[in-house]
Scaffold this active site. Structure first.
Site, PDB file in Angstrom:
ATOM      1  N   LYS A  29      -7.476  -4.907  -4.696  1.00  0.00           N
ATOM      2  CA  LYS A  29      -7.830  -5.152  -3.292  1.00  0.00           C
ATOM      3  C   LYS A  29      -8.399  -6.542  -3.027  1.00  0.00           C
ATOM      4  O   LYS A  29      -8.453  -6.981  -1.876  1.00  0.00           O
ATOM      5  CB  LYS A  29      -8.869  -4.117  -2.826  1.00  0.00           C
ATOM      6  CG  LYS A  29      -8.307  -2.731  -2.700  1.00  0.00           C
ATOM      7  CD  LYS A  29      -7.190  -2.673  -1.667  1.00  0.00           C
ATOM      8  CE  LYS A  29      -6.309  -1.440  -1.844  1.00  0.00           C
ATOM      9  NZ  LYS A  29      -4.922  -1.690  -1.436  1.00  0.00           N
ATOM     10  N   PRO A  63     -11.415  -5.108  -9.622  1.00  0.00           N
ATOM     11  CA  PRO A  63      -9.971  -5.258  -9.429  1.00  0.00           C
ATOM     12  C   PRO A  63      -9.157  -3.977  -9.619  1.00  0.00           C
ATOM     13  O   PRO A  63      -7.953  -3.973  -9.408  1.00  0.00           O
ATOM     14  CB  PRO A  63      -9.578  -6.311 -10.469  1.00  0.00           C
ATOM     15  CG  PRO A  63     -10.692  -6.386 -11.421  1.00  0.00           C
ATOM     16  CD  PRO A  63     -11.917  -5.907 -10.735  1.00  0.00           C
ATOM     17  N   TYR A  93      -3.800   2.486  -1.609  1.00  0.00           N
ATOM     18  CA  TYR A  93      -3.261   1.487  -2.538  1.00  0.00           C
ATOM     19  C   TYR A  93      -2.268   0.555  -1.833  1.00  0.00           C
ATOM     20  O   TYR A  93      -2.291  -0.657  -2.041  1.00  0.00           O
ATOM     21  CB  TYR A  93      -2.558   2.176  -3.715  1.00  0.00           C
ATOM     22  CG  TYR A  93      -2.317   1.256  -4.905  1.00  0.00           C
ATOM     23  CD1 TYR A  93      -1.139   0.512  -5.008  1.00  0.00           C
ATOM     24  CD2 TYR A  93      -3.266   1.119  -5.915  1.00  0.00           C
ATOM     25  CE1 TYR A  93      -0.912  -0.343  -6.078  1.00  0.00           C
ATOM     26  CE2 TYR A  93      -3.055   0.264  -6.995  1.00  0.00           C
ATOM     27  CZ  TYR A  93      -1.879  -0.466  -7.062  1.00  0.00           C
ATOM     28  OH  TYR A  93      -1.668  -1.325  -8.134  1.00  0.00           O
ATOM     29  N   HIS A 100       7.451  -2.672  -5.748  1.00  0.00           N
ATOM     30  CA  HIS A 100       7.158  -1.431  -6.474  1.00  0.00           C
ATOM     31  C   HIS A 100       6.894  -0.284  -5.495  1.00  0.00           C
ATOM     32  O   HIS A 100       6.133  -0.424  -4.556  1.00  0.00           O
ATOM     33  CB  HIS A 100       5.917  -1.611  -7.366  1.00  0.00           C
ATOM     34  CG  HIS A 100       6.206  -2.393  -8.614  1.00  0.00           C
ATOM     35  ND1 HIS A 100       5.335  -2.427  -9.668  1.00  0.00           N
ATOM     36  CD2 HIS A 100       7.266  -3.160  -8.967  1.00  0.00           C
ATOM     37  CE1 HIS A 100       5.852  -3.183 -10.637  1.00  0.00           C
ATOM     38  NE2 HIS A 100       7.029  -3.643 -10.231  1.00  0.00           N
ATOM     39  N   TYR A 103      -2.099   2.656 -15.099  1.00  0.00           N
ATOM     40  CA  TYR A 103      -3.570   2.660 -15.149  1.00  0.00           C
ATOM     41  C   TYR A 103      -3.974   3.755 -16.134  1.00  0.00           C
ATOM     42  O   TYR A 103      -3.524   4.893 -16.012  1.00  0.00           O
ATOM     43  CB  TYR A 103      -4.156   2.985 -13.772  1.00  0.00           C
ATOM     44  CG  TYR A 103      -4.012   1.894 -12.735  1.00  0.00           C
ATOM     45  CD1 TYR A 103      -2.825   1.717 -12.023  1.00  0.00           C
ATOM     46  CD2 TYR A 103      -5.076   1.027 -12.463  1.00  0.00           C
ATOM     47  CE1 TYR A 103      -2.699   0.722 -11.059  1.00  0.00           C
ATOM     48  CE2 TYR A 103      -4.956   0.025 -11.496  1.00  0.00           C
ATOM     49  CZ  TYR A 103      -3.768  -0.115 -10.808  1.00  0.00           C
ATOM     50  OH  TYR A 103      -3.649  -1.118  -9.858  1.00  0.00           O
TER      51      TYR A 103
END
Ligand code: FAS
Ligand code: PHB
Length: 392
Positions: A297, A293, A385, A72, A201
């Site tokens: 990570k 979460p 990220y 991704h 998200y």
């Protein structure tokens, strides 16, 4: 029995460390209190940083990950009913993440260890650790009613947040830093195609939601729920209705629902225990730290610790040096705290807190608007990220 390294825990940390040490010719035994089937049945992480992918390749277990994992280059943030794409690759000079479930990582590592004939003792009971302030620590455990003793050079505490190793440290030896969040994540795994080809998200007045996946045929969804929620109160229909209510109109209309094959509620906390080394006992992964979460990570930090720990142990056995062992805790914690910060920040920005108040709500909305409107702010999210660099 005598080995060079005794590893406590056969989750991703313990198995990955065992595999890297085996490939370096260092003999380790892994003691796991549950069965292998039980460990594989735990549904957890789904996103790997490039650093974790590289380490799995180094461990010789990357083939299925590259064949089945989904690469991704972006994620989506959804708020006020609008989706905003964060171009991870474009903002980080081409870095990506790989969607490949922790269950599959664990399975690949278990298969490799079995193929190598390396020893893992499953359903090892009453594991205890001793003498790690000496040069020859000892591990004891019970199996089939018999007590066994292992002498070793080092003990690796890879036994997670509820493990025995951190609990075995002398009182006052660890400084604990902790924040418990006033909500949990209700997660569902279902054999339905994901609603989007990248993660979404969501920050919604009803609470956080996350649309993730394990493949293009298996989806992983989460909704924020109060801490006292019971899984029994969440039949599938209620979950799907609640998830749809938090998504943007397009996603809500497009989502494919179906029977859950796994459903669980996970509490969220930030935790760091310092230091991560006590003489000949070295902690790695969730045994030393926990992150909510939201930033994906947890598993990646476990891999980060194992990268440093495997290199330190290999250096010790090859060069007879304790230099990297001595540097281990500091190196890990500098990277751990940056991931703890990022996970706390993502959690604070994307969830509804009971005590936020009107001013706090406006700040959260402004944080999101600034984030998607500023290349500098989006770059900061993106570089965290995909994973920050390692110290070498
Ligand atoms: P683990 O906890 O995975 O493994 C520790 C092992 O040690 C276990 O198998 C345990 O049985 C064993 N053990 C414990 N005590 C022992 C003893 N006394 N003797 C012998 N063995 C013992 N991370 C993400 O990035 N995304 C997510 O969505 C996500 N969801 C999660 C959901 C839950 C419910 C939990 C608990 C964690 C989640 N995580 C997530 C974080 C998770 O992926 C961890 O970071 C990862 O499992 C860390 O791996 P380990 O350090 O190996 O610890
Ligand atoms: C998951 O797919 O389980 C997942 C993905 C990203 C996260 C957390 C969990 O931030």
């Amino acid at each position: 029995m005598r080995v060079q390294v005794a590893i406590i825990g056969a989750g991703p940390s313990g198995l990955l460390l065992g595999q890297l040490l085996h490939r370096a010719g260092i003999e380790a035994v892994i003691l796991e209190r549950k069965s292998g089937e039980y460990v594989l049945g735990r549904i957890r992480a789904g996103v790997l940083e490039q650093g974790a992918v590289d380490l799995l390749d180094e461990a010789g277990v990357g083939a299925r990950m590259h064949a089945e994992g989904l690469v991704h280059g972006g994620i989506h943030l959804c708020f006020d009913g609008e989706r905003h794409r964060i171009d991870l690759a474009g903002l980080t000079g081409g870095k990506h993440v790989t969607v490949y479930g922790q269950t599959e990582v664990t399975r690949d590592l278990m298969d490799a260890r079995a193929a190598a004939g390396a020893k893992t003792v499953y359903e090892a009971e009453d594991v205890s650790v001793h003498g790690f302030d000496t040069d020859s620590p000892v591990v004891r455990y019970r199996k089939d009613g018999k007590v066994h003793e292992i002498t070793c050079d080092f003990i690796a505490g890879c036994d997670g947040f509820h493990g025995v190793t951190r609990e075995s440290l002398p009182a006052g030896a660890v400084r604990n830093y902790e924040r418990v969040y006033p909500f949990g994540w209700l997660g569902v795994l279902a054999d339905v195609p994901p609603v989007s080809d990248e993660l979404i998200y969501v920050n919604h007045p009803r609470g956080f939601a996350l649309c993730s996946m394990r493949s293009m045929k298996r989806s992983r969804y989460y909704v924020q729920v109060p801490l006292d929620e019971k899984i029994e109160s969440w039949p599938d229909d209620r979950f799907w209705t609640e998830l749809k209510s938090r998504l943007d109109k397009q996603a809500a209309a497009a989502i494919v629902t179906g029977p859950s094959i796994e459903k669980s509620i996970a509490p969220l906390r930030s935790f760091v225990g310092e230091p991560m080394r006590f003489g000949r006992l070295l902690l790695a992964g969730d045994a030393a730290h926990i992150v909510p979460p939201t930033g994906a990570k947890g598993l990646n930090l476990a891999a980060s610790d194992v990268r440093y720990l495997s290199r330190a142990l290999i250096d010790h056995y090859r060069a007879g040096s304790m230099k990297e062992i001595d540097a281990y805790s500091g190196k890990c914690l500098r990277r751990v705290w940056k991931a703890v910060r990022f996970s706390w920040w993502m959690t604070s920005m994307m969830h509804r807190f009971p005590d936020t108040g009107e001013f706090g709500q406006k700040i959260q909305e402004t944080e999101l608007a600034y984030l998607v409107g500023s290349k500098a702010a989006s770059t900061s999210l993106a570089e965290n990220y995909v994973g920050l660099p390692f110290e070498d």
